[in-house]
Scaffold this motif. Structure first.
Motif, mmCIF file in Angstrom:
data_model
loop_
_atom_site.group_PDB
_atom_site.id
_atom_site.type_symbol
_atom_site.label_atom_id
_atom_site.label_comp_id
_atom_site.label_asym_id
_atom_site.label_seq_id
_atom_site.Cartn_x
_atom_site.Cartn_y
_atom_site.Cartn_z
ATOM 1 N N GLY A 41 0.808 -1.203 0.000
ATOM 2 C CA GLY A 41 0.000 0.000 0.000
ATOM 3 C C GLY A 41 0.847 1.261 0.000
ATOM 4 N N ASN A 42 0.407 2.266 -0.739
ATOM 5 C CA ASN A 42 1.077 3.563 -0.855
ATOM 6 C C ASN A 42 2.506 3.465 -1.391
ATOM 7 O OD1 ASN A 42 -1.144 5.063 0.137
ATOM 8 N ND2 ASN A 42 -0.547 4.554 2.235
ATOM 9 N N GLY A 43 2.858 2.347 -2.028
ATOM 10 C CA GLY A 43 4.201 2.199 -2.582
ATOM 11 C C GLY A 43 5.271 2.002 -1.527
ATOM 12 N N LEU A 44 4.882 1.553 -0.327
ATOM 13 C CA LEU A 44 5.848 1.354 0.753
ATOM 14 C C LEU A 44 6.962 0.403 0.350
ATOM 15 C CD1 LEU A 44 6.709 1.913 3.674
ATOM 16 C CD2 LEU A 44 5.197 0.036 4.375
ATOM 17 N N ASP A 45 6.661 -0.562 -0.526
ATOM 18 C CA ASP A 45 7.684 -1.504 -0.987
ATOM 19 C C ASP A 45 8.862 -0.787 -1.641
ATOM 20 O OD1 ASP A 45 5.446 -1.104 -2.883
ATOM 21 O OD2 ASP A 45 6.703 -2.253 -4.262
ATOM 22 N N ARG A 117 -5.398 -5.756 2.950
ATOM 23 C CA ARG A 117 -4.097 -5.184 3.273
ATOM 24 C C ARG A 117 -3.963 -5.060 4.774
ATOM 25 N NH1 ARG A 117 -0.547 -5.299 -0.619
ATOM 26 N NH2 ARG A 117 -1.356 -4.693 -2.602
ATOM 27 N N GLY A 118 -2.758 -5.278 5.259
ATOM 28 C CA GLY A 118 -2.525 -5.366 6.691
ATOM 29 C C GLY A 118 -2.593 -4.064 7.437
ATOM 30 N N GLU A 138 3.909 -1.194 11.667
ATOM 31 C CA GLU A 138 4.350 0.198 11.482
ATOM 32 C C GLU A 138 3.351 0.892 10.579
ATOM 33 O OE1 GLU A 138 6.532 3.691 11.546
ATOM 34 O OE2 GLU A 138 7.148 1.903 12.636
ATOM 35 N N VAL A 139 2.626 1.840 11.124
ATOM 36 C CA VAL A 139 1.662 2.590 10.332
ATOM 37 C C VAL A 139 2.201 3.994 10.098
ATOM 38 C CG1 VAL A 139 -0.695 3.480 10.214
ATOM 39 C CG2 VAL A 139 -0.255 1.313 11.345
ATOM 40 N N PRO A 140 2.467 4.333 8.831
ATOM 41 C CA PRO A 140 2.873 5.713 8.560
ATOM 42 C C PRO A 140 1.751 6.673 8.966
ATOM 43 C CG PRO A 140 3.237 4.303 6.649
ATOM 44 C CD PRO A 140 2.445 3.511 7.635
ATOM 45 N N ARG A 141 2.131 7.830 9.503
ATOM 46 C CA ARG A 141 1.118 8.810 9.937
ATOM 47 C C ARG A 141 0.272 9.310 8.773
ATOM 48 N NH1 ARG A 141 5.123 12.589 13.107
ATOM 49 N NH2 ARG A 141 6.472 10.833 13.472
ATOM 50 N N ASP A 142 0.903 9.386 7.607
ATOM 51 C CA ASP A 142 0.194 9.811 6.398
ATOM 52 C C ASP A 142 0.902 9.193 5.205
ATOM 53 O OD1 ASP A 142 2.416 11.569 5.660
ATOM 54 O OD2 ASP A 142 1.664 12.941 7.204
ATOM 55 N N THR A 144 2.567 10.764 2.787
ATOM 56 C CA THR A 144 3.543 11.644 2.142
ATOM 57 C C THR A 144 4.858 10.896 1.943
ATOM 58 O OG1 THR A 144 4.349 12.514 4.248
ATOM 59 C CG2 THR A 144 2.523 13.717 3.181
ATOM 60 N N THR A 145 5.614 11.345 0.983
ATOM 61 C CA THR A 145 6.907 10.744 0.700
ATOM 62 C C THR A 145 7.794 10.744 1.936
ATOM 63 O OG1 THR A 145 6.737 11.477 -1.588
ATOM 64 C CG2 THR A 145 8.934 10.956 -0.787
ATOM 65 N N LYS A 146 7.821 11.849 2.634
ATOM 66 C CA LYS A 146 8.666 11.976 3.817
ATOM 67 C C LYS A 146 8.286 10.942 4.885
ATOM 68 C CE LYS A 146 10.365 15.577 6.930
ATOM 69 N NZ LYS A 146 10.263 16.994 7.278
ATOM 70 N N GLU A 147 7.000 10.774 5.133
ATOM 71 C CA GLU A 147 6.548 9.842 6.167
ATOM 72 C C GLU A 147 6.763 8.392 5.741
ATOM 73 O OE1 GLU A 147 5.308 8.297 9.693
ATOM 74 O OE2 GLU A 147 5.945 10.339 9.235
ATOM 75 N N LEU A 148 6.538 8.067 4.482
ATOM 76 C CA LEU A 148 6.784 6.702 4.002
ATOM 77 C C LEU A 148 8.269 6.361 4.108
ATOM 78 C CD1 LEU A 148 4.367 6.640 0.959
ATOM 79 C CD2 LEU A 148 4.153 5.296 3.063
ATOM 80 N N HIS A 149 9.116 7.343 3.799
ATOM 81 C CA HIS A 149 10.564 7.142 3.921
ATOM 82 C C HIS A 149 10.950 6.896 5.383
ATOM 83 C CE1 HIS A 149 14.773 7.486 2.924
ATOM 84 N NE2 HIS A 149 14.912 8.386 3.883
ATOM 85 N N ARG A 150 10.387 7.652 6.299
ATOM 86 C CA ARG A 150 10.673 7.463 7.734
ATOM 87 C C ARG A 150 10.210 6.089 8.201
ATOM 88 N NH1 ARG A 150 8.652 13.201 10.066
ATOM 89 N NH2 ARG A 150 10.483 14.401 9.484
#
Length: 166
Positions: A41-45, A117-118, A138-142, A144-150
């Motif tokens: 989801g959201n391109g996290l991979d 999706r998990g 681990e759930v990203p807060r939003d 955004t690119t910055k949050e997915l990277h974190r």
């Protein structure tokens, strides 16, 4: 006396056999070196591939045949179907190869009850045994690119720590 020595030898042989089979039965996270990432989801991979590589946690491959394990954000029917596509079971010896009927793409398969999706769950699945070797949440807060990277960075750090412990 001879009988007790034989019993002890038999017990030792059984223990060695069981230990050998147990060790060969499946990989541990510490033995995984190469991973294939399923789309998340959201391109996290994409972010995880970068972080796992940057932090030198695991080698990431684009060819699933080269992987020791698969990293996914879902398990269940959809995962099993995708896993079968990536790693088809070997055909029994002597079975003739027949031409398979052409597959028609019917779009994404809907997830069964409870297996979507998990939403924050990640699983490292052994390619050979299909055992879940490691999991995290681990759930990203939003999105955004910055949050997915974190988030990807935190996931990679956790996995690296777990791999170094084993």
């Amino acid at each position: 006396m001879m009988e007790s020595a034989m019993k002890a030898l038999n017990t030792l042989m059984i223990l060695l056999l069981v230990t050998g089979l147990w060790a060969a039965a499946g990989a541990e996270p510490g033995k995984v070196e190469v991973v294939y990432l399923l789309p998340m989801g959201n391109g996290l991979d994409q972010y995880l591939a970068g972080e796992l590589t940057r932090q030198n946690v695991l080698q990431v491959v684009t060819d699933p045949a080269q992987a020791d394990a698969v990293l996914t954000d879902q398990i269940g029917k959809n995962f099993e179907k995708r896993f079968e596509e990536l790693f088809p079971p070997p055909k029994p010896a002597g079975e003739e190869s027949e031409e398979a009927a052409p597959q028609v793409d019917q779009g994404p398969v809907l997830a069964g009850p409870g297996f979507s999706r998990g939403k924050g769950n990640l699983f490292l699945v052994d390619r050979r045994t299909r055992r879940i070797l490691w999991a995290t949440y681990e759930v990203p807060r939003d999105s955004t690119t910055k949050e997915l990277h974190r988030s990807a960075g935190r996931i990679a750090e956790r996995l690296k720590k777990e791999l170094s412990v084993r």
